[in-house]
Design an enzyme around this catalytic site. Structure first.
Site, short mmCIF file in Angstrom:
data_model
loop_
_atom_site.label_atom_id
_atom_site.label_comp_id
_atom_site.label_asym_id
_atom_site.label_seq_id
_atom_site.Cartn_x
_atom_site.Cartn_y
_atom_site.Cartn_z
N ASP A 190 0.85 -1.20 0.00
CA ASP A 190 0.00 0.00 0.00
C ASP A 190 0.88 1.24 0.00
OD1 ASP A 190 -2.13 -1.73 0.32
OD2 ASP A 190 -2.19 -1.50 2.50
N ASP A 214 -2.10 5.71 1.17
CA ASP A 214 -2.76 4.92 2.21
C ASP A 214 -2.65 5.62 3.56
OD1 ASP A 214 -4.17 2.65 3.17
OD2 ASP A 214 -2.29 1.86 3.96
N ASP A 218 2.66 2.77 9.48
CA ASP A 218 2.02 1.52 9.89
C ASP A 218 3.01 0.71 10.70
OD1 ASP A 218 -0.26 2.15 8.51
OD2 ASP A 218 -0.24 0.36 7.24
N ARG A 270 -6.93 8.47 13.26
CA ARG A 270 -5.83 7.54 13.55
C ARG A 270 -4.53 8.24 13.93
NH1 ARG A 270 -6.45 2.78 8.93
NH2 ARG A 270 -8.68 2.51 9.20
#
Ligand SMILES: *[C@@H]1O[C@H](CO)[C@@H](O)[C@H](O)[C@H]1NC(C)=O
Length: 335
Positions: A190, A214, A218, A270
């Site tokens: 991604d 994206d 992460d 997030r």
């Protein structure tokens, strides 16, 4: 005294208390604050930036980290290789000497990567960073942008400092030089700025991350012992994911420190969103959001301490968002 006077005294008092609460760096072990040109630096920055000769002592940075990454002293020492990027080009399988990929993937062991000058690097494939690698963008403007971005895959002891990573795009499967210096097949990726996959002892400091396909960061598949500090996250819907999969219970061991970061403008959600593990989120500034600032599911634990949340003028004012898992009542801890 009139009611108004009492009221304003009360408000001053409340503001003082709030200021003390917000601006007391709880993470500080040393209480000494260093002032340079009227700037008050945090614990990480005052460790190296105070020295005007920091360029001659770059490896000092490794001793400045805080939080779950611990001190990055495995990245320095007598067997350290100094490598300078002189060539902004990229070859994913046969990187040339002088390119970023040669230093980050091909060279094994302790390597400290710096840059000859300002550079705009367009990576052809994700950059797989080897263990014991430091990428140090201090003193120059380094953009990694407009295609593939960074990945730490099954590696430990990595420092990423002072990079501008943006406009990252998804990548089709293909061959790329792995973190062990050998070509590997990498599946679909991604468009994240930095992706950690089964990575540990990672310090991500002073980077500017924005506008990726994206997310910006992460932390996935059993990654742990991570510190994310002093970064500027902006212009992004999904900012930071800690644990990507409800079923990946190994992430219960995940420990992440998120400190001294700046979120905004235009971050939607997030910051972070967490599953299973534990995050200490302290001394960050949130310049609004659209959906929420901090959220999670799968009974994670999160300690939010001394953050400043400036709610958006429209939309959701709630700082937190908790998702119930499979109809199970929300039981996770938010402190
Ligand atoms: C994380 O750090 C702790 C404390 O230093 C250490 O005991 C643990 O083994 C580390 N975990 C991993 C997966 O490296």
């Amino acid at each position: 005294m009139t009611y108004q006077v009492i009221n304003s005294i009360l408000w001053c008092f409340i503001l003082v208390i709030i200021s003390i609460t917000i601006f007391t760096p709880k993470l500080c072990f040393a209480t000494k604050q260093v002032k340079i040109e009227s700037l008050v630096m945090n614990q990480i920055d005052q460790c190296w930036r105070f020295n005007p000769e920091w360029r001659k002592h770059r490896s000092k940075l490794a001793t400045c980290s805080v939080g779950y990454a611990g001190k990055m002293t495995n990245n320095i020492g007598k067997d350290l290789i100094l490598y300078k990027v002189t060539d902004p080009n990229d070859n994913p399988i046969n990187p040339k000497f002088g390119t970023l990929r040669y230093g980050a993937s091909r060279i094994q062991g302790k390597v400290w990567i710096t840059f000859q000058g300002d550079m705009h690097i367009r990576l052809e494939k994700p950059l797989l960073i080897s263990s014991f690698t430091t990428i140090d963008g201090r003193g120059v403007n380094i953009h990694i942008a407009n295609n593939a971005c960074l990945m730490i895959f099954k590696a430990t002891n990595v420092i990423i400092h002072g990079l501008r990573i943006h406009h990252c795009q998804p990548q089709a499967p293909g061959m790329v030089m792995g973190p062990n210096g050998k070509a590997i097949h990498l599946g679909q990726v991604d468009g994240d700025a930095i992706r950690l996959v089964t990575a540990s002892k990672i310090w991500i400091d002073h980077n500017t991350l924005y506008d990726c396909q994206d997310g910006l960061l992460d932390v996935t598949r059993g990654s742990t012992n991570v510190t994310v500090s002093n970064n500027w996250f902006r212009e992004q819907d999904k900012v930071m994911l800690l644990g990507h999969d409800d079923g990946y219970v190994r992430d219960k061991d995940m420990k992440v420190t998120i400190v001294y970061n700046y979120f905004g403008p235009n971050c939607h959600q997030r910051m972070p969103r967490i599953r299973h593990g534990y995050a200490h989120v302290a001394n960050n500034l949130y310049m609004g959001w659209v959906q929420y600032a901090i959220g999670g599911s799968m009974e994670p634990s999160l300690k939010s301490e001394s953050n400043l949340f400036i709610a958006p003028s429209s939309g959701h004012k709630e700082v937190t968002w908790r998702k119930n898992s499979n109809g199970i009542r929300d039981t996770w801890e938010f402190h």
